[in-house]
Enzyme design. Structure first.
Site: not given
Length: 362
Positions: A20, A22, A24, A181, A208, A211, A295
Site C-alpha cells: 500500500h 501511493h 503521487d 479518496g 480503502h 480508515e 502509504d
C-alpha cells in the site's frame, strides 16, 4: 533464545515488501521543486528540506480530507510524460534503496490528465518509467519487482473507466485495482458495477476501508463488492471486544484477508492515536494477516525502514514480527501463486536468514 540486536542497520538490511503505497504521495522533494519550476507551479517553498517538512506538518492534521489536500503540489508536477517518467523511475529506485524487494504502487490515472494525456497514455507512461527504474535497480545489484494498482477516485465518476484500464493493462504490469479518496460519504458499493466487471475479468482488487469510516465500510467492501484485501482496515477493532472477535472480524481473520496497515499515516489522519497503541500489533498477535506499509512516503516523511523501526522502538516488535508481516505481504501480493512462493523461497526468507547471521547480538 534470539538475542539479535534490532537496530536501524539490521532493519535496513532486511528484505521488505510493501502493498500500500501511493505514487503521487512518494515523490522526492527535490524532484517536486525542479518539476514545479519547469511547470510554473508555485510551491509553499522551493527549498527541498523545507518542502519535505511542510508536507509532514500539513498532513499532521488528524483529518483524512486535509491529508489528501497535500497532494495538490505533487499532482501538479505529474501532468506530463516527462514528469511521470521521472517520478515513476525514481519511485522504484527509492524502494530499492530502502531494501524493498517487492512493491505494489497505486495511483489514479484520472488525476494525471490535466496536461492533455489520456488515462491510457498515463498508464503507458508510468509503466515505462517503472520498467526503467527496475532495470536500473537490477543493474545496481538491488533488484525490486513493482506491480501497479490502478485507482478510481470514489468521489468522482471515472471509476469504471479506471477499472477497464486495469483489465486492459493486466499483461503489462498492472496487477490489480483499488478505489481511493475520501471514504466517509462515498461507500464502495457506489461503484459495484466496476467491481463486478473486475471479478468477471479475474482482476484482483483491494478497497480503502475502515480508515475514515467504520465497520459498515469494511463489510460492504468485502461482502458486497468482493475485495480480496482491505486498505487500512484499522477500525475493524470495533468488532473485537476483550480479544473476542465479532462475525466480521472473524471472517477477515479466518479467510486470511490481508489488512494493508499504515501506522504513521493512520496517526496523521486520526485513524490511530499512537504507534505503541496502533491496532497492527494487537491484530498481529490475534492472528490476522496484517501487512506493514508506508502509504505516502513524502507526505508521511517515512520509509519501510522507518515504519519497522518505529514498531520495534515503540511497540516492542522483534525480527520475527518483522518477518511475519513481510511474509504476510508476499503471500497476499497480487501475483500468481508460484511467483509468490519463489519470492519467499529465493529472496525474502534467505534474506532474513543472512541478515540475522551477520548481525551483532544484544
Amino acid at each position: 533464545m534470539n538475542t539479535t540486536r534490532v537496530d536501524n542497520a539490521l532493519i535496513r538490511s532486511l528484505p521488505k515488501a510493501v502493498l500500500h503505497d501511493h505514487l503521487d504521495g512518494g515523490l522526492r522533494p527535490a524532484t517536486v521543486v525542479e518539476l514545479a519550476a519547469a511547470a510554473g507551479h508555485t510551491l509553499p517553498t522551493t527549498d527541498p528540506d523545507e518542502l519535505a517538512a511542510w508536507y509532514v506538518e500539513a498532513a499532521n492534521s488528524g483529518d483524512l480530507v486535509r491529508y489528501i489536500a497535500t497532494f495538490e503540489h505533487t499532482l501538479a508536477v505529474m501532468q506530463t510524460r516527462e514528469g511521470l517518467l521521472r517520478t515513476a523511475e525514481e519511485y522504484v529506485l527509492d524502494l530499492a534503496a530502502d531494501g524493498v524487494v517487492y512493491g505494489e504502487v497505486r495511483y489514479a490515472p484520472e488525476l494525471n490528465t490535466r496536461g492533455g494525456l489520456t488515462m491510457s497514455e498515463v498508464v503507458e507512461t508510468v509503466q515505462e518509467g517503472l520498467a526503467a527504474g527496475m532495470a536500473k535497480a537490477a543493474a545496481a545489484g538491488t533488484p525490486v519487482r513493482v506491480g501497479t494498482l490502478l485507482c478510481g477516485m470514489r468521489m468522482f465518476d471515472r471509476v469504471r473507466e479506471a477499472a477497464d484500464l486495469a483489465v486492459a493493462f493486466r499483461d503489462a504490469g498492472v496487477v490489480g485495482f483499488d478505489i481511493a479518496g475520501a471514504e466517509d460519504g462515498f461507500p464502495p458499493a457506489d461503484h459495484l458495477a466496476a467491481f463486478e466487471q473486475l471479478r468477471r475479468e479475474n482482476v484482483p482488487f483491494t478497497i480503502h476501508a475502515g480508515e475514515a469510516h467504520g465497520l459498515p465500510s469494511i463489510h460492504q467492501a468485502l461482502q458486497v463488492c468482493g475485495a480480496q484485501r482491505i486498505g487500512h482496515g484499522v477500525r475493524l477493532t470495533e468488532d473485537i471486544v476483550g480479544g473476542k472477535l465479532g462475525r466480521l472480524a472473524g471472517w477477515v481473520r479466518d479467510r486470511r484477508i490481508a489488512l494493508e496497515m499504515c501506522p504513521t499515516s493512520n496517526l496523521q489522519t486520526g485513524a490511530a492515536t499512537s504507534i505503541a497503541g496502533h491496532p497492527i500489533t494487537a491484530m498481529k498477535d490475534l492472528g490476522f494477516r496484517v501487512t506493514l506499509n508506508t502509504d505516502n512516503r513524502l507526505v508521511s516523511g517515512t520509509t519501510m525502514t522507518r515504519e519497522m523501526s518505529l514498531l520495534v522502538e515503540q511497540a516492542g516488535w522483534t525480527v520475527d514480527d518483522l518477518r511475519t508481516v513481510t511474509v504476510n505481504a508476499v503471500k497476499s501480493a497480487f501475483l500468481p501463486f508460484d511467483e509468490r512462493n519463489a519470492l519467499l523461497r529465493d529472496v525474502v526468507l534467505p534474506g532474513y536468514d543472512a541478515a540475522l547471521r551477520t548481525s551483532p547480538r544484544a
